[in-house]
Design an enzyme around this catalytic site. Structure first.
Site, PDB file in Angstrom:
ATOM      1  N   THR A 167       4.070   5.187   1.584  1.00  0.00           N
ATOM      2  CA  THR A 167       3.195   4.591   0.569  1.00  0.00           C
ATOM      3  C   THR A 167       1.802   4.446   1.164  1.00  0.00           C
ATOM      4  O   THR A 167       1.666   4.250   2.373  1.00  0.00           O
ATOM      5  CB  THR A 167       3.756   3.203   0.186  1.00  0.00           C
ATOM      6  OG1 THR A 167       4.967   3.396  -0.528  1.00  0.00           O
ATOM      7  CG2 THR A 167       2.784   2.385  -0.649  1.00  0.00           C
ATOM      8  N   ARG A 195      12.882   3.532 -11.932  1.00  0.00           N
ATOM      9  CA  ARG A 195      12.720   2.397 -11.000  1.00  0.00           C
ATOM     10  C   ARG A 195      11.242   2.224 -10.640  1.00  0.00           C
ATOM     11  O   ARG A 195      10.539   3.169 -10.317  1.00  0.00           O
ATOM     12  CB  ARG A 195      13.537   2.654  -9.736  1.00  0.00           C
ATOM     13  CG  ARG A 195      13.403   1.561  -8.652  1.00  0.00           C
ATOM     14  CD  ARG A 195      12.368   1.905  -7.615  1.00  0.00           C
ATOM     15  NE  ARG A 195      12.316   0.941  -6.523  1.00  0.00           N
ATOM     16  CZ  ARG A 195      11.359   0.920  -5.593  1.00  0.00           C
ATOM     17  NH1 ARG A 195      10.391   1.818  -5.626  1.00  0.00           N
ATOM     18  NH2 ARG A 195      11.360   0.021  -4.647  1.00  0.00           N
ATOM     19  N   GLY A 197       8.855  -0.162  -8.089  1.00  0.00           N
ATOM     20  CA  GLY A 197       8.916  -1.141  -7.002  1.00  0.00           C
ATOM     21  C   GLY A 197       7.746  -2.104  -7.038  1.00  0.00           C
ATOM     22  O   GLY A 197       7.106  -2.318  -8.076  1.00  0.00           O
ATOM     23  N   ASP A 198       7.443  -2.644  -5.890  1.00  0.00           N
ATOM     24  CA  ASP A 198       6.374  -3.640  -5.779  1.00  0.00           C
ATOM     25  C   ASP A 198       4.976  -3.044  -5.953  1.00  0.00           C
ATOM     26  O   ASP A 198       4.045  -3.711  -6.422  1.00  0.00           O
ATOM     27  CB  ASP A 198       6.414  -4.294  -4.387  1.00  0.00           C
ATOM     28  CG  ASP A 198       6.161  -3.254  -3.284  1.00  0.00           C
ATOM     29  OD1 ASP A 198       6.950  -2.295  -3.189  1.00  0.00           O
ATOM     30  OD2 ASP A 198       5.155  -3.367  -2.557  1.00  0.00           O
ATOM     31  N   GLY A 219       6.750  -1.037   2.115  1.00  0.00           N
ATOM     32  CA  GLY A 219       8.063  -1.443   2.607  1.00  0.00           C
ATOM     33  C   GLY A 219       9.056  -1.545   1.476  1.00  0.00           C
ATOM     34  O   GLY A 219       8.855  -0.962   0.404  1.00  0.00           O
ATOM     35  N   GLY A 221      10.468  -2.456  -1.568  1.00  0.00           N
ATOM     36  CA  GLY A 221       9.853  -3.070  -2.742  1.00  0.00           C
ATOM     37  C   GLY A 221      10.655  -4.207  -3.341  1.00  0.00           C
ATOM     38  O   GLY A 221      10.098  -5.216  -3.781  1.00  0.00           O
TER      39      GLY A 221
HETATM   40  N1  ASP Z   1       6.987  -0.352  -1.464  1.00  0.00           N
HETATM   41  C1  ASP Z   1       7.316   0.948  -1.957  1.00  0.00           C
HETATM   42  C2  ASP Z   1       8.316   0.829  -3.058  1.00  0.00           C
HETATM   43  O1  ASP Z   1       9.226   0.025  -2.942  1.00  0.00           O
HETATM   44  C3  ASP Z   1       7.840   1.871  -0.904  1.00  0.00           C
HETATM   45  C4  ASP Z   1       7.066   1.906   0.374  1.00  0.00           C
HETATM   46  O2  ASP Z   1       6.143   1.170   0.577  1.00  0.00           O
HETATM   47  O3  ASP Z   1       7.400   2.722   1.216  1.00  0.00           O
HETATM   48  O4  ASP Z   1       8.241   1.568  -3.996  1.00  0.00           O
END
Ligand code: ASP
Length: 310
Positions: A167, A195, A197-198, A219, A221
Site C-alpha cells: 500500500t 472487500r 479495508g482501512d 497493514g 486493514g
Molecule cells: N491496509 C491495506 C488494506 O487492508 C493493506 C496494506 O496496507 O497493505 O487494504
C-alpha cells in the site's frame, strides 16, 4: 514555513530480494512530490504527484501491480484529505482507474460527497473527464502468478498472514502550512470481491488536520479499522498529554515519533494486528513506526536530503 514530505510503500514481510524495488518506488514518490514542494507548490499537488508515482510502480500494491482479489481482479481504494478544510475525497473497489488518487482528488474537489464506490465512482470519473482503463492493464505477471498460487481458501489465508504488502501513501506540508495526506491500495491479496479495508476510510487509513497533523496507514486493514488508527494518531498529536507516561519520560526524540510508536503498540495490543504508519505533525516533523518485519518509507530531511528506509 519549511515544506516537508514523507511517503511510504507499505508495511509487511518485504523479502530481502525485494527491498531494492521498494526503495526505488519510495524514491520515485519522494522525487515526484518534492519537485512540487521545492518549487513552492501546494501540498495537495505534492501528495497527488507522489502517490501517482507510487501507483505507477509495479512492485507496490497500488495502481499497476496491485494484488488480485479472490476472483482474480484488481479492485482499488484511495483517499486524499485536506487538513485545512477537513474535506476528504475517497474511492473504493474501482476496477478501471489507473490512478485512483486522481479520482479521489476529483471527489474531494468536485463532489458534494466524500466517498464513491465501484461503478458509481467510475461513472463519476467519466463525467469529469478521467478516462477509464482496461482492467487487465493493472495486472502484472507476478500478481497473476501469486493469485494462481493462492486460489484455495486456505492458501489465501496463509498468503495474507505472510503479508507482503505495498500500500502507498504520502503526507506533505507546503510553505503556506497546508497539510495534506493520501493513501492508495490494491488491498489485501486474495480478498473477497467487494472487500474494502482501512485505506480509503477517513480516520482509518488516512487523516489530515492542519491543527494536529497528517497520517497515512498500512497493514492489516481489519485491525486498523478497529482502532481508527489515523484519527487516533491525529488526536494524540493534537494533545500528546494523553500519551502513555513512560513514552514521555524516556521515549523517542520527538512527540511525532512517540505518537507513531504508541499507535502501533495499540494496534498490536488492542486489535492484535500488525501494520505501520507515517505521520507529520503540524510543524512538518515526520515520523514512522511499524510492527511488521519491514516498512518501506522515506522523507526529506531539513537539508533537503532524501532519507529512504529500508
Ligand atoms: N491496509 C491495506 C488494506 O487492508 C493493506 C496494506 O496496507 O497493505 O487494504
Amino acid at each position: 514555513m519549511r515544506a516537508s514530505l514523507i511517503v511510504h510503500g507499505g508495511a509487511g514481510n518485504i523479502p530481502e530480494n525485494a527491498a531494492a524495488d521498494f526503495r526505488r518506488g519510495v524514491r520515485a514518490g519522494l522525487e515526484a512530490g518534492w519537485e512540487v514542494l521545492s518549487q513552492g507548490g501546494a501540498a495537495i499537488d505534492a501528495v497527488e504527484a507522489a502517490i501517482v508515482a507510487l501507483e505507477e510502480d509495479p512492485a507496490l500494491d497500488a495502481g499497476v501491480g496491485s494484488h488480485l482479489n479472490r476472483d482474480g481482479h484488481v479492485q482499488l481504494d484511495a483517499i486524499l484529505m485536506d487538513g485545512v478544510t477537513l474535506k476528504a475525497g475517497a474511492v473504493a473497489a474501482v476496477e478501471r482507474i489507473r490512478n485512483p488518487i486522481r479520482l479521489a482528488r476529483m471527489v474531494l474537489e468536485k463532489s458534494e460527497h466524500m466517498m464513491l464506490v465501484g461503478a458509481g465512482a467510475e461513472q463519476f470519473a467519466t463525467e469529469h473527464g478521467l478516462r477509464l482503463c482496461d482492467p487487465e492493464k493493472l495486472v502484472t505477471d507476478s500478481a497473476r502468478q501469486e493469485w494462481r498460487k493462492t486460489r484455495t481458501k486456505r492458501a489465501t489465508k496463509e498468503a495474507v498472514a505472510q503479508e507482503p504488502c505495498g500500500t502507498v501513501g504520502a503526507v506533505a506540508m507546503d510553505e503556506r502550512g497546508n497539510l495534506v495526506a493520501g493513501t492508495s491500495t490494491g488491498g489485501t491479496r486474495g480478498k473477497h470481491p467487494g472487500r474494502v479495508g482501512d485505506s480509503p476510510l477517513i480516520g482509518c487509513g488516512c487523516y489530515a488536520d492542519s491543527k494536529a497533523g497528517g497520517i497515512s496507514c498500512t497493514g492489516y486493514g481489519e485491525g486498523i479499522m478497529k482502532i481508527v488508527m489515523a484519527k487516533m494518531a491525529a488526536d494524540l498529536l493534537r494533545d500528546p498529554r494523553v500519551l502513555p507516561a513512560h513514552r514521555k519520560k524516556r521515549g523517542p526524540a520527538t512527540i511525532a515519533q512517540a505518537v507513531a510508536d504508541a499507535c502501533i503498540r495499540i494496534l498490536e495490543r488492542r486489535a492484535h494486528a500488525t501494520g505501520g504508519l507515517i505521520l507529520m505533525d503540524r510543524e512538518g516533523r515526520p515520523a514512522a513506526a511499524y510492527s511488521t518485519p519491514r516498512m518501506a518509507y522515506g522523507y526529506v530531511d531539513p537539508s533537503g536530503r532524501f532519507v529512504i528506509v529500508p
